[in-house]
Scaffold this motif. Structure first.
Motif, short mmCIF file in Angstrom:
data_model
loop_
_atom_site.label_atom_id
_atom_site.label_comp_id
_atom_site.label_asym_id
_atom_site.label_seq_id
_atom_site.Cartn_x
_atom_site.Cartn_y
_atom_site.Cartn_z
N ILE A 53 -5.26 0.80 -9.99
CA ILE A 53 -5.33 1.43 -8.89
C ILE A 53 -6.43 2.43 -8.68
O ILE A 53 -6.67 3.27 -9.73
CB ILE A 53 -4.04 1.93 -8.77
N TYR A 54 -7.11 2.38 -7.71
CA TYR A 54 -8.43 3.31 -7.55
C TYR A 54 -8.44 4.29 -6.65
O TYR A 54 -8.72 5.16 -6.56
CB TYR A 54 -9.70 2.69 -7.65
N SER A 55 -7.49 4.30 -5.50
CA SER A 55 -7.42 5.13 -4.52
C SER A 55 -6.01 5.12 -3.81
O SER A 55 -5.44 4.20 -3.80
CB SER A 55 -8.58 5.21 -3.66
N ILE A 56 -5.71 6.33 -3.43
CA ILE A 56 -4.51 6.66 -2.56
C ILE A 56 -4.79 7.13 -1.40
O ILE A 56 -5.46 8.15 -0.98
CB ILE A 56 -3.59 7.35 -3.32
N GLY A 57 -4.16 6.56 -0.38
CA GLY A 57 -4.30 7.32 1.19
C GLY A 57 -3.07 7.83 1.57
O GLY A 57 -1.97 7.51 1.35
N PHE A 58 -2.93 9.23 2.07
CA PHE A 58 -1.72 9.88 2.57
C PHE A 58 -2.04 10.78 3.60
O PHE A 58 -3.30 10.85 4.11
CB PHE A 58 -1.21 10.73 1.47
N ILE A 59 -1.03 11.25 4.53
CA ILE A 59 -1.24 11.89 5.79
C ILE A 59 -0.29 13.05 5.30
O ILE A 59 0.89 12.99 4.96
CB ILE A 59 -0.47 11.21 6.87
N SER A 60 -1.02 14.36 5.52
CA SER A 60 -0.19 15.70 5.10
C SER A 60 0.70 15.99 6.17
O SER A 60 0.56 15.41 7.49
CB SER A 60 -1.18 16.57 4.70
N LYS A 61 1.48 17.12 6.32
CA LYS A 61 2.33 17.70 7.08
C LYS A 61 1.44 18.02 8.21
O LYS A 61 1.85 18.05 9.78
CB LYS A 61 3.02 18.80 6.77
N ASP A 62 0.06 18.65 8.04
CA ASP A 62 -0.67 19.03 9.21
C ASP A 62 -1.35 17.79 9.73
O ASP A 62 -2.24 18.24 10.76
CB ASP A 62 -1.84 20.07 8.50
N GLY A 63 -1.09 16.86 9.53
CA GLY A 63 -1.76 15.50 10.20
C GLY A 63 -2.92 15.25 9.65
O GLY A 63 -3.89 14.18 10.06
N VAL A 64 -3.52 15.60 8.41
CA VAL A 64 -4.89 15.34 7.87
C VAL A 64 -4.52 14.05 7.06
O VAL A 64 -3.68 13.67 6.33
CB VAL A 64 -5.18 16.55 6.96
N ARG A 65 -5.53 13.17 7.33
CA ARG A 65 -5.53 11.88 6.74
C ARG A 65 -6.52 11.77 5.55
O ARG A 65 -7.75 12.07 5.91
CB ARG A 65 -5.90 10.80 7.97
N MET A 66 -6.10 11.45 4.57
CA MET A 66 -7.02 11.37 3.34
C MET A 66 -6.69 10.17 2.56
O MET A 66 -5.83 9.80 2.40
CB MET A 66 -6.77 12.60 2.63
N ILE A 67 -8.16 9.78 1.91
CA ILE A 67 -8.04 8.84 1.16
C ILE A 67 -8.75 9.41 -0.43
O ILE A 67 -9.94 9.93 -0.22
CB ILE A 67 -9.01 7.52 1.52
N VAL A 68 -8.13 9.37 -1.20
CA VAL A 68 -8.36 9.99 -2.35
C VAL A 68 -8.39 9.17 -3.63
O VAL A 68 -7.46 8.36 -3.85
CB VAL A 68 -7.46 11.13 -2.78
N HIS A 69 -9.49 9.38 -4.43
CA HIS A 69 -9.58 8.66 -5.66
C HIS A 69 -8.49 8.99 -6.70
O HIS A 69 -8.14 10.37 -6.45
CB HIS A 69 -10.93 8.98 -6.39
#
Length: 156
Positions: A53-69
């Motif tokens: 597994i090399y990255s995870i995508g998530f959406i924060s409570k503030d609506g910020v979409r992130m893809i993080v290693h």
């Protein structure tokens, strides 16, 4: 529901089997190595190459979409598998409820009143996932198959 999640593999399993088991993964907090902290993130994707597994995508409570290693994540606090109606992340909850309702309407239209076992099972899973209070507002959904008197027929 609220089942604890024990690792990235659990997150990947829930995301990849969302249609079969329903719900999403929400954590209390996620902290990155840079020190940034995001509240109530909902995990939306897990990128895998082979068994890694090399990255995870998530959406924060503030609506910020992130893809993080995965190497940039220092902490995920209290990750749990929840039904959509149990989410604390209001923005993602609203988005996911709309998506599930749209799918349920298409499912009902495709079924055309045949009321087969697979249809009823999938429709009930969606309804349990989004909550029955959402259905009270929807006027164009015909959910008569939920009444106990109907006989469900299994085809082949």
């Amino acid at each position: 529901m609220m089942y604890p999640i024990n690792g990235y593999n659990d997150i990947q399993t829930v995301i990849s089997n969302e249609r079969k088991i329903g719900g999403v993964i929400e954590a209390e907090q996620i902290q990155l190595r840079s020190g940034e902290v995001y509240d109530c993130p909902v995990f939306t994707s897990v990128d895998v190459v082979g068994a890694n597994i090399y990255s995870i995508g998530f959406i924060s409570k503030d609506g910020v979409r992130m893809i993080v290693h995965v190497n940039d994540i220092s902490m995920i606090k209290s990750a749990t598998h929840k039904k959509i109606h149990e989410l604390n992340n209001a923005g993602y909850k609203e988005y996911k409820v709309k998506e599930k309702l749209k799918y349920l309407k298409r499912l009902c239209k495709a079924d055309q009143g045949a009321c087969t076992c697979p249809f009823v099972e999938e429709a009930m899973l969606i309804i349990e996932d989004i909550g029955t209070d959402v259905l009270k507002v929807e006027k164009d959904l015909d959910l008569k198959f939920l009444s106990k008197g109907n006989k469900v027929v299994k085809i082949a």
